[in-house]
Design an enzyme around this catalytic site. Structure first.
Site, PDB file in Angstrom:
ATOM      1  N   LYS A  42       0.777  -1.120   0.013  1.00 49.62           N
ATOM      2  CA  LYS A  42      -0.006  -0.108  -0.125  1.00 49.62           C
ATOM      3  C   LYS A  42       1.064   1.216   0.164  1.00 49.62           C
ATOM      4  CE  LYS A  42      -3.624  -2.059   2.714  1.00 49.62           C
ATOM      5  NZ  LYS A  42      -4.232  -2.116   4.172  1.00 49.62           N
ATOM      6  N   ARG A  66      -2.787   2.309   9.198  1.00 50.39           N
ATOM      7  CA  ARG A  66      -3.105   0.863   8.500  1.00 50.39           C
ATOM      8  C   ARG A  66      -1.756   0.101   8.229  1.00 50.39           C
ATOM      9  NH1 ARG A  66      -7.420   1.951   4.310  1.00 50.39           N
ATOM     10  NH2 ARG A  66      -7.842   4.131   4.503  1.00 50.39           N
ATOM     11  N   GLY A  97      -7.889  -8.024   3.944  1.00 45.91           N
ATOM     12  CA  GLY A  97      -8.720  -8.193   5.170  1.00 45.91           C
ATOM     13  C   GLY A  97      -8.091  -8.731   6.277  1.00 45.91           C
ATOM     14  N   MET A 142      -5.378  -7.665   7.899  1.00 52.12           N
ATOM     15  CA  MET A 142      -4.678  -6.901   8.901  1.00 52.12           C
ATOM     16  C   MET A 142      -5.494  -5.839   9.335  1.00 52.12           C
ATOM     17  SD  MET A 142      -1.421  -8.175   8.523  1.00 52.12           S
ATOM     18  CE  MET A 142      -0.381  -7.138   9.328  1.00 52.12           C
ATOM     19  N   ARG A 175      -4.420  -0.960  -6.145  1.00 52.69           N
ATOM     20  CA  ARG A 175      -3.737  -2.092  -6.062  1.00 52.69           C
ATOM     21  C   ARG A 175      -4.288  -3.004  -7.145  1.00 52.69           C
ATOM     22  NH1 ARG A 175      -6.245  -4.803  -0.533  1.00 52.69           N
ATOM     23  NH2 ARG A 175      -8.226  -4.782  -1.227  1.00 52.69           N
ATOM     24  N   HIS A 227     -15.488  -9.038   1.676  1.00 54.71           N
ATOM     25  CA  HIS A 227     -14.444  -9.950   1.836  1.00 54.71           C
ATOM     26  C   HIS A 227     -14.432 -11.395   1.366  1.00 54.71           C
ATOM     27  CE1 HIS A 227     -12.782 -13.402   4.493  1.00 54.71           C
ATOM     28  NE2 HIS A 227     -11.621 -12.406   4.507  1.00 54.71           N
ATOM     29  N   SER A 239      11.467 -40.672 -19.822  1.00 52.71           N
ATOM     30  CA  SER A 239      10.213 -40.223 -19.408  1.00 52.71           C
ATOM     31  C   SER A 239       9.968 -40.353 -17.915  1.00 52.71           C
ATOM     32  CB  SER A 239       9.132 -40.788 -20.270  1.00 52.71           C
ATOM     33  OG  SER A 239       7.861 -40.328 -19.909  1.00 52.71           O
ATOM     34  N   CYS A 269       5.821 -37.445 -17.793  1.00 55.61           N
ATOM     35  CA  CYS A 269       4.359 -37.891 -18.192  1.00 55.61           C
ATOM     36  C   CYS A 269       3.646 -38.355 -17.234  1.00 55.61           C
ATOM     37  CB  CYS A 269       4.736 -39.151 -19.234  1.00 55.61           C
ATOM     38  SG  CYS A 269       5.064 -40.676 -18.435  1.00 55.61           S
ATOM     39  N   TYR A 316      10.286 -31.740 -22.438  1.00 59.08           N
ATOM     40  CA  TYR A 316       8.788 -31.895 -22.476  1.00 59.08           C
ATOM     41  C   TYR A 316       8.247 -32.223 -21.179  1.00 59.08           C
ATOM     42  CZ  TYR A 316       9.008 -36.894 -22.722  1.00 59.08           C
ATOM     43  OH  TYR A 316       9.180 -38.236 -22.429  1.00 59.08           O
TER      44      TYR A 316
END
Lengths: 885, 885
Positions: free
Chosen positions: B20, B90, B99, B101, B328, B442, B750, B817, B837
Site C-alpha cells: 500500500k 493501516r 482483510g 490486517m 492495487r 471479503h 520419461s 508424463c 517436454y
C-alpha cells in the site's frame, strides 16, 4: 614388446605371467627344483583375442626362439634327434580357476621321437603309454573329440597280440585315424605344429561356457586373459623310482600343521587330479623314498615362508629326483583357514594383519552356523561313512544333477565324480557328496573353495542317474529325499538333523581379539530379547544397534493388549489398552537394560503396519471379541478396515504415531521409566531412541516434539533426568535426499537398508520371489540386493545421506541396522564410506567383526594410497577382480 | 538508518514500504490526489520483533518527527489546537493480504479535539460518530475487546435523550468505561499515546494465527514483516458532498473494460468493506457528482497505465473533493484475468510477455474444467439467485462452518458473511455462498483470489447455524445436502449438475498463441484413445507423450483375451490369447497413428500388475471359465496365485516382460505392423517405444534386445523399415541414481513422477488416504506430493537423473508424463531444470502450455540474471515468497 620368456628371463607379476607362471618363476629364483620352462604372457592372449583369435607370426617366432633356449637349458632337442624334449603345455590365468583350464602333457611326441625315446630310455611301455596319453589329450582338448571314442579303442581286444603284449603302434594309428575322421585333418606330427595348436586351444579355453560361468559367479573380469606355461616334461611314470603327488603343506580340512596329500607310484599328475587312479597317502612316499620325502618336507616349509601361506603343491619324482611342478595358496575349509592363519602368526611367518587379510569372513558363516546338535545325533543312524572332503554340515534334499536343484531350497548334490560342468550345481547346493575321488579331487577342492560341506570317496554308494535314485546296501534314496551330511567326519544321515548354535573355539577367540583391535566400525547387535543380548555380548557385540519394540508385542502376554489397542474404536478404549502395554513394556526394557550392563541400547519405536498384529484364525478372532466385549463381526470389520493395498509403503512407521500419537508416547514413557528405575538401582543405562520410516523434516520434528514432551513429563514426575539420543532410521530415498535437513534435528542416522532397498529398487521383498529367479536365471541380476547391498543404487543413497548429514552435523553418528550389517561384502562398503557402526543378528556378530577388521585393512590402504606390499596383495584377490554385478 | 518517512521523502520498493505504501508514494509522485501521509517501514517492524516486540525510543522519536512534517503539509495540528489532524493507521505488508490486517480510523480524537473539530466543521453528529468509531476500532484492534459489548451500548435506549437526540458524550464515556473495565487501563486520550499503541497493534497483527495461516497456505515468508501507513483522514461521512467508494477499473468477474464498483454517500470505506451498509453501484456517483465521476474515470485510466494492470481502488470524496486512498492490482476471476490481459495488450498498455506473466495458469483450471452442461440445466430449477461474486461453477455438500467440511470431499461453504476466520474453510471448499456483502466484500475478494466460485448477497437465505440448516422460502437444506452453484450468474441449484467439457474462447485462443510462441517445453498429451487424441490436438498438444497400452486392454472386446493370456497355464495357451490381442492392438495403433496425422506417439508397453485385469465378480469368473474351458475353481486358484502383498512394487512393468517376454513381443509387433501399414498408406508415423519400471541397466538391455529383435523380424518380413526411438520410463529412485548407465542405452527418459513419488516417499497412493489428512491437519505436509512435485526429494532425483543422463548422452530427451505434467507449480520446476517436454491429460494441455510459457519467462530471467524490470517484478509475487515445505 616381447611376450614369450624362458623362466630365467621372466619379470613381472601374475597379471602378466599368470598365477602358475609367476609361482614357477619365483620358485626358480628361490632355488627350488623345478623343471625348466617358458611362459607365453597374458598380453599375448589378449592380443590373440583382439586379432580375431589368430596367432601372429611375430608370436610364433618368439615361441620357437624361446624353445631354442629351452633346448640349450635342458640339453634336449624338440624334434627327434639326440635326447628328445617333451613338454607340458598348461594354462595359467592370473586368478586360480581350478580344473577349468586344460593341460596337455607329453607334447612333442611323434613316431620318430617315440622310437628315439625308447632308444634313450629303453622303456617301450612307458613311451607308448605317454604317446597314447598325448594323442588322447591333444585330440580331446584341442579338437574336442569325445574321449569315449578313445576309451573304446584302448579296450579293444584286437590290440592284444597273441603273446599277450599290447599293439601300441596299432592303437596309436587307430587313435590318429579317429582324429582324421573327426577333424578331416591329419594328426599333426610336427612338434612345432603341435605346440601352436595347443597354445591356440588354451587361449580359446579362456572363453568356454564353463570358464565364463566360473568367472561370473566369482566376479572375475573377462579381460584378464590367461598365460601359457610350457615346461619340460618330467615323468612320474618313468619307472619304480618315479611317481607323482599332490600335497597341502597343512591339513586343508582342519588346518593341522601336518603335510597332507597323496602320492601315486609310476603315474602322472593327471591321474590323481582326475581321480582316475586312487592314490595313496603321502606317507607312503616316506616308506619308498625316505630321502625324497625329507627333501619334500623341507621344501614345504620353505615354500610357506616364501609365500606366507599354506601351499597346495604338485610334484613329480622322476627316476629318484624330485621336481616341484606347481605351488599355490591352498584352498581350505573355513575353520582350517582360521587355524592356519592363527598358527602362522604364532610361527611368526605372518603378522596379525596378514592373518586377518588371509581369512575370508564370508566363509566363516559355515563355522558359525554349523555343526549338528550332538543330542540329536544320538537318535540318528549313520547310513554311510565317506571321506571328509570339506568341513561343515549340511541338510537338504538329494539331487543327482544340477537340473534337479530347485533354487531357493536346500539341496545336497550327489555325483559319481564332479567335473567343471557341475560347478553351477555345486554353487546352488548346500553340500556335495561324491562316490569317487580323494581329498584333492575336483569335488573336494572346489567345495572347499566355496566354503561348502563335502564328503568324498563314497565308493559303495550306487547311483542310478536315470531312475534318479541311489542305493546304499538295501536302502534306496530318491531324488528329493532329505539327508544330512557332516563334512567333519564324513557321516551321512537319513532325514533332517537340527543344527547346533555355534561356540567360539580358542583359535577363533584369538583371531577375534586381533580383529577387534584392528576394526574401525563399531559392531552392534540387532536384539529384542534378553537371550539375544546375552548371546551377542558373548560374541563381542558393542551394544544393541536395533531393538524392535514390536517383536516384544508378539509375546502371548502382550499380543492381546496390542490387538485391543489397534482395534479400539476410540481414544478411551485405546488408552485402556495402552496402559496395560506400558506396564509390560517397561518390564521388558528394565530387563534389557539390566542384561546390557551399561552397554548401548538403541530402541526403534513401533514400525510395522497394524494389520501384522491382528488375529488371523477364527478362534483368535473369537477370543479377541470376548476380551474387547464386541461382536466377532465387529472385530472382522475393524480388521478389514485396516487392510491395505501396499502395506509396505502404507500406514506404518512414524506415520502410525502421527495418527495415534499415544502409541509413541506410551513407548517413550515405558523406556524412560525403565531407564530411570535402572539408574536408581545402580544399573547404568546408555540409550538411543529411533524413529522409523521418516520421509520429511516436518514429520520428524512433529514426532520428536511428541516424544520429547512425553519424556520431559516423566523426568518431571520422577524428578530425575537421564541422557539419551534421539535419531532417525533412514529407510526412504527421500530421507536420504534431504539428509542435511534431517541431520540438523537428528543425533544419528541408522540406515534400514532392507526398506531402503525395497523403495530404491521398487521391489517388494514379499513379492519378489515371483520374478527374482527369472532375473537371476537370465543373468539380469547377479546378486540379490537384499543379501548384499546394491552399491550403485542403494549404496549411493547411503553415501549421499551420510555426506549431506555430516556436513551440517559434525557429531552425527551413522550406521546400518538392516540385514546388510551382517554381510561381508556390504561391510567392506560400509567401512569404505566411513559409517560409524553396523548392527546385525547376534550370531553374525563374529563375522561382522572379522569382516570389519578386514575391511579396515583393505580400505586403510585404499585410503592412504600406500604402496601395496606384495605379501598383502596376494591375499586380496578382490584386487584383481573387477566388481561387475 | 531512518525508518519513518513522509510520502514525499519515501524511496524504496514495497519490500520496505509495503504494498500500500509503495503505491501511495508512486501515486503521489504521479500527481494523483491522495491524502498526505507517512510510512513506518518493514525494517522498523522487523526490528520491533527482534527487540522482543518493543517500540524503541529511537523509532518513537522518528514517528513524532515525521508527524511534525505532516502537520506542516496539512496545516493541521495533531493535538487539538487550530484545525485538528486526524489520521488513519493501516498495515501495509509487501504482499497483499486482504482483510487480514487491521485498520484504525480517526485516530487523534479525544474530548478536546472533538470539541475543537465541531467548532471547525460545525458538524456535531459527524464528529461524534467518528469519535465513537475511533474508540470502537481502537478498543477492538489494539485491545481485542469484543465488539458486541460496544454494540449493546450504542443501541442502549438510555442514550436517547428526551428530545430524541443521542447522548454521544454519554456513549463515548460508557465505551471508555468498557475499555477501562476490560483492560484495567484508562482509554488513551493523548493522540501520541494512541498512535504508538496503534503501531504496536499493527506490528503484532502480523503474527496473529489467521495471518500466519494465510501466509502458510500462500507460501509467504514470515520474515517479510509489515509496514504501517499513517495518513491524514479524509471524511466520506462529512456531508452530502462526501462519500466513499471501492472500484475496479474493469469488471473483475468478466474482465469487461468498464469501471465496476460501489459507492456509498456520507460513509467511510470500512462500511463497504465490512459489508455493514449495502452500497450502491458506482454509477450513482455519476448522477450525484458528475464532475467527480469524470475525474475518477480519468484517474482509473491513468492508474492502469502506471501500474500496467487492472486496479482495485479505494477512494473518498470529502466535501466535493476526490481522494484516492489506495490502489492495487485487482483480484479477478480466472476468465476475467485472461480477457484483461488480452485487452491490455490490444490497448498497448502491456506486452504479450507481460500478459503471460499476469495470468496465473493454476486459476485457469476453473475456466477449463468448469461450466455446467446446458442440457442438464434444463431439468434443474434455480432455487435461489444471488449476486455472482467469483466466476466458475461448483458442486458439493452444504457446510455452514469450516468444521463441517470433510476434507477430500466436495463441499460448498455457506455463510452469513465471511471473515478472516473463514479462510481455512474457504480454502477447503469448492465454492462459497454468502448471505450478505457485495462484489467487494471479503467473501467475493478472497474467493476470486483463490480462483473459487462464489455467490454473494443472497439476502433471503436464512441460515440456522445451530441446527445446521438453511431455509430458502419453504425449502429446507441441511448440512451435507448437495447443491450446485454458478458463479457466472449467481444461480443456486439443488442436487448435482454434471460439468461440461470446456471449449476455448477467442481470448483464450489469442492468449494461447502468444504462450505457444514463448514456451520452451514441448507440451504433449497423455492419450490412449482416438477421442483423447482429437481433443488434445484441438488444445494444441504436440503429440502423445504417454499412450498406456493397458488402457486399451480394458475395452470389452479385449479384456477377455487379456484375461486368457494372463491365466494361461502354459506358453501354448498364452500364445493363442496373445495372437487374438495382437490383431486387436494393431487395429488400435493403426487408428491412433491415423488420428495423429504424423504427430509423435510415445507408447508405453504393458505396465500394471496382472491382477488389475482379472475378473472380480463371480459372473465374470464363470464367463472366463467358459471361454478358457477350465473350471471356475481353477480360475479362482489362478487368480489367487497372482495376488501380491504390495502390488505397486511387485511383479509389474518390465518385470512382466522378463518372465513373459512374449507379451512385449506381441506389443512391439502390433505397434510396428500398424506403423508400417500407415506408412504404406501414406500416413506419416513418428514413434517412441517406452519401457516402464526400469530399475537396472542389465534389465533394460535385456528388454531392449527382446523388443529390437521382434521389431527387426517385422522389418524383415515386411521388407520395410521405419524410424523409432526406444527409451525408458524413469520411475524408480535406482533408475535415477544410475541414469548415466541407462542413458547410454536409452534414447529418452520419461519421468513417471507418480510412481517416483510413491517410491521416493515410500507412500502408497492407494493407502495414503488413511494418514495423509492427518499430515495436512497437523501441517506436517503442506502440499500433496502427488499433486505438486516434491522439489526437494523427488525433484532432486529428476535433476540427478537428467544431469547424469545428459552428461553421457547429449541427444537424450527428457520429460515428465506423470500427473505433475499438468500442474503449474511443477511445470515451473520442470522448465527450470531444462527438461525437454511435459505430457498431461488432453484437458490440461492449455494450462500446461500457459504454465510453460510463464515458466519460460520467469526462468529465462533467472537464467540470464538480467535486472528484473519493475513492471514484471510486480506480477511475480513468487519472487517475494520463500518456497517453504
Amino acid at each position: 614388446m616381447k611376450k614369450v620368456f624362458v623362466f630365467d628371463d621372466c619379470n613381472g607379476t601374475k597379471d602378466i605371467l599368470g598365477g602358475k607362471g609367476a609361482n614357477l618363476v619365483s620358485m626358480k629364483k628361490n632355488g627350488l627344483p623345478i623343471p625348466n620352462g617358458m611362459i607365453i604372457t597374458t598380453v599375448a592372449c589378449n592380443e590373440y583375442f583382439k586379432s580375431k583369435n589368430k596367432l601372429s607370426e611375430e608370436l610364433k617366432n618368439e615361441i620357437f626362439e624361446e624353445i631354442g633356449k629351452l633346448e640349450i637349458q635342458t640339453g634336449k632337442k624338440f624334434n627327434g634327434a639326440e635326447v628328445p624334449l617333451l613338454v607340458s603345455v598348461r594354462s595359467g590365468a592370473p586368478v586360480s580357476m581350478p580344473g577349468m583350464m586344460d593341460t596337455i602333457l607329453n607334447l612333442g611326441l611323434n613316431d620318430e621321437v617315440a622310437t628315439r625315446l625308447i632308444e634313450v630310455t629303453g622303456k617301450e611301455k612307458f613311451v607308448y603309454e605317454s604317446y597314447i596319453r598325448f594323442v588322447e589329450m591333444f585330440s580331446e582338448i584341442v579338437k574336442k573329440i569325445d574321449k569315449q571314442l578313445f576309451h573304446d579303442v584302448k579296450n579293444d581286444e584286437k590290440f592284444i597280440k597273441k603273446d599277450g603284449s599290447i599293439d601300441y603302434i596299432g592303437i596309436i594309428k587307430e587313435l590318429k585315424n579317429i582324429y582324421l575322421k573327426e577333424t578331416k585333418k591329419k594328426f599333426p606330427d610336427s612338434p612345432q605344429d603341435q605346440i601352436l595348436l595347443a597354445v591356440d586351444a588354451i587361449f580359446n579355453s579362456w572363453n568356454t561356457e564353463r570358464s565364463k560361468y566360473y568367472r561370473q559367479i566369482n566376479n572375475i573380469s573377462d579381460d584378464l586373459g590367461t598365460a601359457v606355461v610350457i615346461q619340460e616334461m618330467v615323468f612320474g611314470n618313468l619307472n619304480e623310482l618315479s611317481g607323482t603327488g599332490v600335497a597341502f603343506t597343512r591339513n586343508p580340512s582342519t588346518g593341522e600343521n601336518v603335510v597332507y596329500g597323496e602320492y601315486l607310484l609310476e603315474a602322472q599328475g593327471e591321474d590323481i587330479v582326475a581321480g582316475i587312479k586312487t592314490p595313496q597317502k603321502i606317507e607312503t612316499l616316506k616308506l619308498k623314498l625316505p630321502k625324497i620325502f625329507d627333501e619334500f618336507i623341507t621344501i614345504t616349509k620353505k615354500l610357506e615362508k616364501i609365500y606366507k601361506d599354506m601351499q597346495d603343491i604338485e610334484f613329480t619324482v622322476e627316476n629318484g629326483k624330485l621336481f616341484i611342478l606347481q605351488t599355490r595358496n591352498g584352498k581350505r575349509a573355513p575353520q582350517a583357514s582360521l587355524k592356519i592363519a592363527v598358527d602362522l602368526v604364532k610361527e611368526k611367518v605372518i603378522t596379525e594383519k596378514d592373518a586377518i587379510l588371509m581369512v575370508d569372513p564370508s566363509m566363516l558363516s559355515q563355522v558359525l552356523n554349523g555343526s549338528f546338535d550332538e543330542k540329536e545325533l544320538k537318535n540318528k543312524e549313520v547310513i554311510y561313512k565317506g571321506i571328509p572332503g570339506s568341513a561343515g554340515v549340511a541338510v537338504g534334499k538329494v539331487a543327482f544333477c544340477t537340473e534337479d536343484i530347485v533354487s531357493g531350497e536346500d539341496w545336497i548334490l550327489v555325483r559319481v565324480e564332479t567335473s567343471p560342468e557341475d560347478i553351477k550345481g555345486m554353487n546352488l547346493a548346500k553340500g556335495i557328496v561324491t562316490v569317487k575321488g580323494g581329498a584333492t579331487s575336483h569335488g573336494a577342492v572346489v567345495a572347499r573353495g566355496m566354503g561348502k560341506c563335502c564328503i568324498i570317496g563314497c565308493e559303495n554308494i550306487k547311483i542310478n542317474e536315470k531312475k534318479k535314485k541311489m542305493v546304499i546296501e538295501d536302502l534306496k534314496i530318491n531324488c528329493g529325499d532329505i539327508i544330512s551330511i557332516d563334512g567333519y567326519n564324513g557321516n551321512i544321515y537319513l532325514g533332517e538333523i537340527p543344527l547346533k548354535k555355534p561356540e567360539l573355539n580358542e583359535d577363533m577367540k584369538t583371531f577375534m581379539k586381533w580383529c577387534t583391535k584392528i576394526k574401525r566400525l563399531d559392531v552392534r547387535m540387532n536384539a529384542d530379547t534378553v537371550s539375544d543380548i546375552k548371546n551377542g555380548k558373548k560374541f563381542g557385540a558393542q551394544g544393541v544397534g536395533l531393538c524392535r519394540t514390536e517383536h516384544m508385542f508378539f509375546e502371548e502376554q502382550k499380543i492381546w493388549a496390542v490387538r485391543e489397542m489397534i482395534l479400539s474404536k476410540d481414544n478411551e478404549e485405546r488408552k485402556k489398552a495402552l496402559k496395560k502395554l506400558r506396564i509390560l513394556q517397561k518390564k521388558d526394557f528394565y530387563e534389557i537394560f539390566t542384561a546390557l550392563e551399561g552397554d548401548l541400547l538403541n530402541v526403534r519405536l513401533l514400525d510395522p503396519p497394524f494389520h501384522e498384529f491382528l488375529p488371523k484364525t477364527s478362534s483368535d478372532i473369537e477370543k479377541l471379541s470376548k476380551i474387547m466385549e464386541i461382536s466377532t463381526k465387529n472385530v472382522i470389520n475393524r480388521i478389514n478396515e485396516l487392510k491395505e493395498v501396499n502395506p509396505m509403503i502404507g500406514h506404518r512407521g512414524c506415520r502410525l504415531a502421527v495418527t495415534f500419537p499415544e502409541i509413541y508416547e506410551m513407548q517413550s514413557r515405558s523406556i524412560i521409566e525403565a531407564a530411570i528405575q535402572c539408574e536408581e538401582e545402580g544399573i547404568k543405562v546408555k540409550l538411543e531412541i529411533m524413529i522409523p520410516f521418516i520421509g520429511g523434516i516436518s514429520e520428524f520434528k512433529y514426532i520428536k516434539k511428541l516424544v520429547v514432551k512425553e519424556i520431559e513429563k516423566v523426568f518431571k514426575k520422577k524428578e530425575k533426568r537421564i541422557e539419551y539420543k534421539l535419531g532417525t532410521m533412514m529407510e526412504l530415498p527421500r530421507a536420504c535426499l534431504i539428509a542435511d535437513e534431517i541431520a540438523l534435528e537428528s543425533e544419528f542416522f541408522s540406515f534400514g537398508t532392507n526398506d531402503l532397498t525395497q523403495t530404491t529398487y521398487g521391489i517388494s521383498r514379499d513379492d519378489s520371489t515371483k520374478f527374482i529367479e527369472h532375473y537371476k536365471e537370465k543373468d539380469i541380476l547377479k546378486r540379490d540386493p537384499f543379501q548384499s547391498i546394491d552399491v550403485r543404487g542403494v549404496g549411493k543413497l547411503v553415501v549421499i545421506a551420510t555426506e549431506l548429514g555430516k556436513k551440517v552435523n559434525k557429531s552425527l553418528k551413522s550406521g546400518v541396522c538392516g540385514e546388510h550389517g551382517g554381510d561381508t561384502k556390504s561391510i567392506e562398503f560400509f567401512d569404505k564410506i566411513n559409517l560409524d557402526y553396523i548392527s546385525c543378528s547376534p550370531f553374525r556378530v563374529p563375522i561382522a567383526i572379522i569382516a570389519s577388521a578386514r575391511a579396515a585393512l583393505i580400505n586403510e590402504e585404499e585410503r592412504t594410497k600406500e604402496e601395496i606390499s606384495e605379501n598383502r596383495a596376494r591375499f586380496k584377490k578382490n584386487k584383481l577382480k573387477k566388481v561387475k554385478n
